[in-house]
Write a protein that holds these residues in place. Structure first.
Motif, PDB file in Angstrom:
ATOM      1  N   UNK A  98      52.626 -25.166  37.115  1.00  0.00           N
ATOM      2  CA  UNK A  98      51.335 -25.321  36.458  1.00  0.00           C
ATOM      3  C   UNK A  98      50.340 -24.329  37.045  1.00  0.00           C
ATOM      4  N   UNK A  99      49.321 -23.999  36.269  1.00  0.00           N
ATOM      5  CA  UNK A  99      48.273 -23.083  36.720  1.00  0.00           C
ATOM      6  C   UNK A  99      47.344 -23.823  37.681  1.00  0.00           C
ATOM      7  N   UNK A 100      47.831 -24.015  38.894  1.00  0.00           N
ATOM      8  CA  UNK A 100      47.079 -24.720  39.929  1.00  0.00           C
ATOM      9  C   UNK A 100      47.534 -24.167  41.277  1.00  0.00           C
ATOM     10  N   UNK A 101      47.157 -24.804  42.347  1.00  0.00           N
ATOM     11  CA  UNK A 101      47.557 -24.322  43.666  1.00  0.00           C
ATOM     12  C   UNK A 101      49.062 -24.470  43.866  1.00  0.00           C
ATOM     13  N   UNK A 102      49.612 -23.690  44.794  1.00  0.00           N
ATOM     14  CA  UNK A 102      51.028 -23.782  45.113  1.00  0.00           C
ATOM     15  C   UNK A 102      51.265 -25.042  45.947  1.00  0.00           C
ATOM     16  N   UNK A 103      52.139 -25.906  45.473  1.00  0.00           N
ATOM     17  CA  UNK A 103      52.398 -27.188  46.134  1.00  0.00           C
ATOM     18  C   UNK A 103      53.679 -27.134  46.970  1.00  0.00           C
ATOM     19  N   UNK A 104      53.877 -28.160  47.773  1.00  0.00           N
ATOM     20  CA  UNK A 104      55.118 -28.265  48.537  1.00  0.00           C
ATOM     21  C   UNK A 104      56.309 -28.403  47.588  1.00  0.00           C
ATOM     22  N   UNK A 105      56.138 -29.124  46.471  1.00  0.00           N
ATOM     23  CA  UNK A 105      57.216 -29.246  45.492  1.00  0.00           C
ATOM     24  C   UNK A 105      57.617 -27.882  44.967  1.00  0.00           C
ATOM     25  N   UNK A 106      56.628 -27.039  44.708  1.00  0.00           N
ATOM     26  CA  UNK A 106      56.917 -25.677  44.234  1.00  0.00           C
ATOM     27  C   UNK A 106      57.763 -24.932  45.261  1.00  0.00           C
ATOM     28  N   UNK A 107      57.358 -24.997  46.520  1.00  0.00           N
ATOM     29  CA  UNK A 107      58.091 -24.310  47.589  1.00  0.00           C
ATOM     30  C   UNK A 107      59.498 -24.871  47.749  1.00  0.00           C
ATOM     31  N   UNK A 121      71.165 -14.450  44.444  1.00  0.00           N
ATOM     32  CA  UNK A 121      71.988 -13.490  43.686  1.00  0.00           C
ATOM     33  C   UNK A 121      71.582 -13.379  42.217  1.00  0.00           C
ATOM     34  N   UNK A 122      70.662 -14.255  41.769  1.00  0.00           N
ATOM     35  CA  UNK A 122      70.291 -14.279  40.361  1.00  0.00           C
ATOM     36  C   UNK A 122      68.789 -14.039  40.231  1.00  0.00           C
ATOM     37  N   UNK A 123      68.365 -13.126  39.361  1.00  0.00           N
ATOM     38  CA  UNK A 123      66.930 -12.849  39.201  1.00  0.00           C
ATOM     39  C   UNK A 123      66.164 -14.096  38.788  1.00  0.00           C
ATOM     40  N   UNK A 124      64.877 -14.160  39.167  1.00  0.00           N
ATOM     41  CA  UNK A 124      64.044 -15.314  38.837  1.00  0.00           C
ATOM     42  C   UNK A 124      62.684 -14.828  38.340  1.00  0.00           C
ATOM     43  N   UNK A 125      62.183 -15.468  37.277  1.00  0.00           N
ATOM     44  CA  UNK A 125      60.838 -15.204  36.801  1.00  0.00           C
ATOM     45  C   UNK A 125      60.041 -16.505  36.887  1.00  0.00           C
ATOM     46  N   UNK A 126      58.715 -16.396  36.899  1.00  0.00           N
ATOM     47  CA  UNK A 126      57.846 -17.564  36.994  1.00  0.00           C
ATOM     48  C   UNK A 126      57.086 -17.739  35.685  1.00  0.00           C
ATOM     49  N   UNK A 127      57.230 -18.913  35.062  1.00  0.00           N
ATOM     50  CA  UNK A 127      56.472 -19.257  33.861  1.00  0.00           C
ATOM     51  C   UNK A 127      55.330 -20.179  34.280  1.00  0.00           C
ATOM     52  N   UNK A 141      46.904 -15.735  35.986  1.00  0.00           N
ATOM     53  CA  UNK A 141      47.992 -15.029  36.664  1.00  0.00           C
ATOM     54  C   UNK A 141      47.454 -13.825  37.431  1.00  0.00           C
ATOM     55  N   UNK A 142      46.556 -13.069  36.831  1.00  0.00           N
ATOM     56  CA  UNK A 142      46.017 -11.888  37.507  1.00  0.00           C
ATOM     57  C   UNK A 142      45.191 -12.280  38.721  1.00  0.00           C
ATOM     58  N   UNK A 143      44.422 -13.363  38.617  1.00  0.00           N
ATOM     59  CA  UNK A 143      43.601 -13.794  39.763  1.00  0.00           C
ATOM     60  C   UNK A 143      44.451 -14.289  40.927  1.00  0.00           C
ATOM     61  N   UNK A 144      45.627 -14.825  40.626  1.00  0.00           N
ATOM     62  CA  UNK A 144      46.443 -15.471  41.663  1.00  0.00           C
ATOM     63  C   UNK A 144      47.748 -14.737  41.976  1.00  0.00           C
ATOM     64  N   UNK A 145      47.886 -13.539  41.447  1.00  0.00           N
ATOM     65  CA  UNK A 145      49.142 -12.807  41.638  1.00  0.00           C
ATOM     66  C   UNK A 145      49.489 -12.629  43.112  1.00  0.00           C
ATOM     67  N   UNK A 146      48.506 -12.341  43.948  1.00  0.00           N
ATOM     68  CA  UNK A 146      48.758 -12.097  45.356  1.00  0.00           C
ATOM     69  C   UNK A 146      49.323 -13.332  46.052  1.00  0.00           C
ATOM     70  N   UNK A 147      48.958 -14.528  45.578  1.00  0.00           N
ATOM     71  CA  UNK A 147      49.434 -15.770  46.197  1.00  0.00           C
ATOM     72  C   UNK A 147      50.940 -15.930  46.066  1.00  0.00           C
ATOM     73  N   UNK A 148      51.536 -15.243  45.097  1.00  0.00           N
ATOM     74  CA  UNK A 148      52.976 -15.359  44.866  1.00  0.00           C
ATOM     75  C   UNK A 148      53.745 -14.143  45.406  1.00  0.00           C
ATOM     76  N   UNK A 149      53.075 -13.301  46.180  1.00  0.00           N
ATOM     77  CA  UNK A 149      53.701 -12.059  46.633  1.00  0.00           C
ATOM     78  C   UNK A 149      54.879 -12.287  47.578  1.00  0.00           C
TER      79      UNK A 149
END
Length: 290
Positions: A98-107, A121-127, A141-149
């Motif tokens: 979801x378009x919110x903060x990165x949670x422990x569940x996400x990690x 071994x398999x590419x991954x994209x984020x929706x 996405x543009x405002x938070x791109x760095x958070x997913x670096x």
């Protein structure tokens, strides 16, 4: 026609099923409450797009056991079923958030599916779901791109899966934009051939793949420590020790030739395990053809 197999994963209620509905044009029930809706992994009928045949596998949330949707004593059945669906491998992973903060569940989800289960071994994209109120939709996405670096996402795709109500005229073009963006990203980033996680040519059996991920699943899902897999314990023995009814254990074995081979290998007769696996695979092939 090139086949693309996509594993869709994410936290409970992140929008996994909604994403699959938008991509396939089909409708499975969705639920916005804390329990989520996907209590079992689900394979969608393949659909065609841009000259490719795309198959989606929607997974149960790892934390469903503590949320109440999947009882702890059924959790291993779900994981075994997911691994069985992975027999033909995957071309791409889609992590839904979801378009919110990165949670422990996400990690936790990223660590389990990207690092542990598929071993990077398999590419991954984020929706990223819930971007329908942004102007333009990709602004979050543009405002938070760095958070997913620190993650190895090939692309971050802003999405709208909302529908219905007085805002439907606003949602409809955004859903179509999301679908087009997701399909384009899938085609760009998918492997040419699905990468197998176990089986012939991988150096790993089904049971070894299960051993690699089960105890981490126990930790992430918050299951009692008694559910941890013991050293040298087979998947079949783990099922029985967890109290899964014998009929379910037998059903799992009947649909997973590697487990049947493992049991057969305990019989003091040469090649019984390989023979049982061969027979099971033939039977599975016949049943799928009917």
């Amino acid at each position: 026609m090139n086949r693309i197999r996509v594993l869709v994963f994410g936290a409970t209620g992140s929008g996994k099923t909604s994403l699959c509905n938008v991509l396939t044009g089909r409708t499975r029930p969705t639920d916005n409450d804390a329990r989520g809706v996907t209590s079992r992994s689900h394979s969608y009928a393949p659909f065609e797009a841009q000259g490719h045949r795309i198959e989606l596998i929607d997974t149960v949330g790892l934390h469903e056991s503590t949320e109440g949707t999947v009882p702890a004593d059924k959790a291993i059945i779900e994981l075994v079923e997911l691994l069985e669906k992975a027999r033909d491998g995957f071309s791409l992973l889609i992590h839904v958030t979801r378009a919110t903060r990165i949670t422990k569940e996400h990690e936790d989800d990223y660590a389990f599916f990207v690092k542990k289960m598929t071993q990077g071994r398999i590419p991954v994209i984020l929706a990223v779901a819930g971007c329908e109120n942004e102007q333009p939709m990709g602004a979050w996405v543009e405002r938070n791109r760095q958070a997913f670096s620190s993650y190895r996402y090939r692309e971050l795709i802003p999405c709208c899966f909302a529908s219905g109500g007085v805002l439907e005229p606003h949602y409809e073009p955004l859903r179509e934009q999301s679908r087009e963006g997701l399909i384009a990203s899938i085609v760009r980033n998918a492997l040419l051939e699905p990468e197998k996680l176990y089986g012939e040519g991988t150096g790993s059996s089904f049971n070894e793949a299960l051993a690699r991920i089960w105890n981490e699943f126990v930790e992430i899902a918050g299951l009692p420590q008694k559910y941890r897999r013991r050293v040298n314990e087979s998947a079949y023995d783990l099922l029985k020790r967890m109290g899964v009814p014998k009929a379910l254990c037998d059903a799992v074995v009947a649909h997973i030739p590697d487990l049947l081979q493992e049991i057969g290998n305990r019989v003091p007769v040469p090649f019984v395990g390989r023979l049982l696996k061969f027979v099971a695979e033939k039977a599975l092939g016949s049943s799928k053809g009917r």
